[in-house]
Scaffold this active site. Structure first.
Site, PDB file in Angstrom:
ATOM      1  N   LYS A 136      17.074  11.363  15.559  1.00 63.33           N
ATOM      2  CA  LYS A 136      16.371  11.099  14.295  1.00 63.33           C
ATOM      3  C   LYS A 136      16.985   9.876  13.609  1.00 63.33           C
ATOM      4  CE  LYS A 136      14.940  13.659  10.122  1.00 63.33           C
ATOM      5  NZ  LYS A 136      15.033  14.963   9.412  1.00 63.33           N
ATOM      6  N   SER A 173      10.676  17.048   8.059  1.00 65.49           N
ATOM      7  CA  SER A 173      10.700  15.613   8.210  1.00 65.49           C
ATOM      8  C   SER A 173      11.014  15.130   9.624  1.00 65.49           C
ATOM      9  CB  SER A 173      11.722  15.010   7.236  1.00 65.49           C
ATOM     10  OG  SER A 173      13.029  15.453   7.543  1.00 65.49           O
ATOM     11  N   SER A 180      13.425  20.945   7.887  1.00 63.66           N
ATOM     12  CA  SER A 180      12.978  19.773   8.643  1.00 63.66           C
ATOM     13  C   SER A 180      13.209  19.806  10.152  1.00 63.66           C
ATOM     14  CB  SER A 180      13.635  18.515   8.092  1.00 63.66           C
ATOM     15  OG  SER A 180      12.917  18.099   6.974  1.00 63.66           O
TER      16      SER A 180
HETATM   17  N1  GLN Z   1      10.320  19.572   3.158  1.00 59.33           N
HETATM   18  C1  GLN Z   1      11.594  19.687   2.542  1.00 59.33           C
HETATM   19  C2  GLN Z   1      11.809  18.531   1.582  1.00 59.33           C
HETATM   20  O1  GLN Z   1      10.956  17.737   1.484  1.00 59.33           O
HETATM   21  C3  GLN Z   1      12.690  19.733   3.568  1.00 59.33           C
HETATM   22  C4  GLN Z   1      13.001  18.428   4.185  1.00 59.33           C
HETATM   23  C5  GLN Z   1      14.205  18.483   5.069  1.00 59.33           C
HETATM   24  O2  GLN Z   1      14.611  19.540   5.548  1.00 59.33           O
HETATM   25  N2  GLN Z   1      14.823  17.336   5.254  1.00 59.33           N
HETATM   26  O3  GLN Z   1      12.793  18.437   0.925  1.00 59.33           O
END
Ligand code: GLN
Length: 447
Positions: free
Chosen positions: A50, A125, A149
């Site tokens: 990532k 994400s 994410s």
């Molecule tokens: N969807 C969650 C957020 O927007 C989690 C994102 C993540 O785990 N990086 O914060």
């Protein structure tokens, strides 16, 4: 496509061929937009990374315009560990900007498509990592999980995604979003591969002050162990038919395998959304203050210092700006007690609820998300998007380990479910996941 276990057993010349093969396939599937960049050379079993994990000498951008051109000055500890175990980064995967999102729609590089249906999101994400593994253009990937994410894109793409206990995997070299929530974790085609990758990256790291000085024993999942598994009807009632069906069938499969099913009730997940978003935004607002045109990344030249700050920080996308503003607001004097402190109190109650449940059960089975992968553009309001994190964020607030795995398909789309264990009990998590994987016998990924 072979799995990680087989790849690690290949002789060096076949490893080189595997890299070329993956690169060729990845180029063929460039329509997915899973990778931002590919590395044609590298010694070791290729693994997708990532774009928020530092790989020395590579550009690292968190899929943001503000970090365009920034070169990672060192390897993250997780990357160092991968190299020691005979793996080598294959490419940077796409993500929501600064890991803020649940759909990979906010990337500076454009959205990533779900390999099962190009009109739908891959989740986020870590959507690029999930899509790459699901499409067979990566054998495994690293993602990061602040509020789901890793687990939610894994569920949307039909792969396995695991978030370790907070403190289990070093955050050194992971670009911070919410420092008290972030963890790096494996995204793979099987529970066994997830355990292999987890074993490689886990362990105490003196370079990360929040890394736990707790010995880590390598895990090999034992599907034959019988466990007490908590199920949460009041959560399942809030999900779509696809999720409810998979949940019922998973329970039957687990019962059939000799596990004891215990019905439990959990607090309304809306409190978790509130506590999580206040905490994550507060932490993000301080973490992202360093991108100011002076210390890191891009500088947009302007006529005065103030204008330079303004122009540079306008490089952040809308969602990131919204979160910086809200995070700054909840931390400002006068509002700090009402929002930030209150959220920390709620977080404490959330932790206590899990602790109480784990006196009764070994694992908790929950949905990953309220529904399967949703169509692009369908969640217009920020809050609608945030609500899709209902079932994943409590785990981060409590620092627990959890794994999402594919259970079945519903109208052509994968349905994943999540198992949660108590802190530092990854062994039980993997045992339960291996059992569930064996019983449902669904391999969601394209081969
Ligand atoms: N969807 C969650 C957020 O927007 C989690 C994102 C993540 O785990 N990086 O914060």
């Amino acid at each position: 496509m072979i799995g990680l276990k087989e790849a690690l057993a290949l002789p060096p010349e076949e490893v080189a061929a595997l890299r070329s093969d993956l690169i060729a396939r990845a180029k063929e599937r460039s329509d997915l937009n899973a990778y931002i960049d590919l590395a044609t050379s590298g010694t070791g079993v290729p693994i997708a990374i990532k774009d928020n994990i530092n790989v020395k000498g590579w550009e690292i951008t968190c899929a943001s315009a503000i970090l365009q051109g920034y070169i990672a000055p060192y390897d993250a500890t997780a990357i160092e560990k991968l190299r020691q175990a005979g793996l080598a980064p294959l490419g940077r995967t796409n993500m929501d900007e600064f890991a803020m999102g649940s759909s990979t729609e906010t990337s500076h590089y454009g959205k990533t498509l779900n390999p099962h249906d190009p009109t739908r999101v891959p989740g986020g994400s870590s959507g690029g990592s999930a899509a790459a593994v699901a499409a067979g253009i990566a054998i495994a990937a690293l993602g990061s999980d602040t509020g789901g994410s890793i687990r939610q894109p894994a569920a949307f793409c039909g792969i396995v995604g695991m978030k370790p206990t907070y403190g289990r995997v070093s955050r050194y070299g992971l670009i911070a979003y919410g420092s008290s929530l972030d963890q790096i974790g494996p995204m793979t085609r099987s529970v066994e591969d997830a355990a292999i990758l987890y074993n490689i990256i886990a362990g105490h790291d003196p370079k990360d002050s929040t890394s736990a000085p707790i010995p880590h024993q390598p895990i090999s999942p034992e599907p034959d162990r019988t466990l007490r598994i908590g199920v949460v009807p009041n959560y399942v009632a809030q999900t779509s038919q696809a999720i409810q069906k998979a949940y019922q069938e998973a329970i039957q499969a687990l019962e059939g395998a000799g596990h004891t099913i215990v019905e439990v009730e959990m607090m309304d997940a809306k409190y978790k959304i509130a506590a999580y978003y206040i905490t994550a935004m507060a932490e993000a607002s301080t973490n992202l203050s360093r991108y100011d045109g002076v210390r890191y990344g891009k500088r947009v030249e302007a006529s005065s210092l103030k204008e330079m700050y303004k122009a540079t920080r306008s490089q952040f996308g809308k969602e990131v700006q919204r979160r910086i503003l809200l995070g700054t607001f909840v931390l400002s004097s006068g509002y700090y007690d009402a929002y930030y402190i209150k959220a920390q109190k709620a977080r404490n109650l959330i932790q206590q609820e899990y602790a109480k449940l784990f006196q009764q059960v070994d694992l908790i089975l929950t949905p990953v998300a309220p529904d399967v992968a949703f169509p692009f553009g369908s969640k217009k309001e920020p809050l609608e998007m945030y609500l899709s994190d209902l079932f994943t964020i409590g785990v981060n607030l409590a620092g627990l380990p959890a794994i999402s795995l594919p259970i079945q398909e519903y109208e052509g789309l994968p349905v994943g479910l999540q198992l949660i264990a108590k802190a530092f009990d990854e062994k039980t998590l993997f045992d339960g996941a291996a059992s569930l994987e064996r019983e449902v016998a669904y391999k969601g990924v394209g081969q």
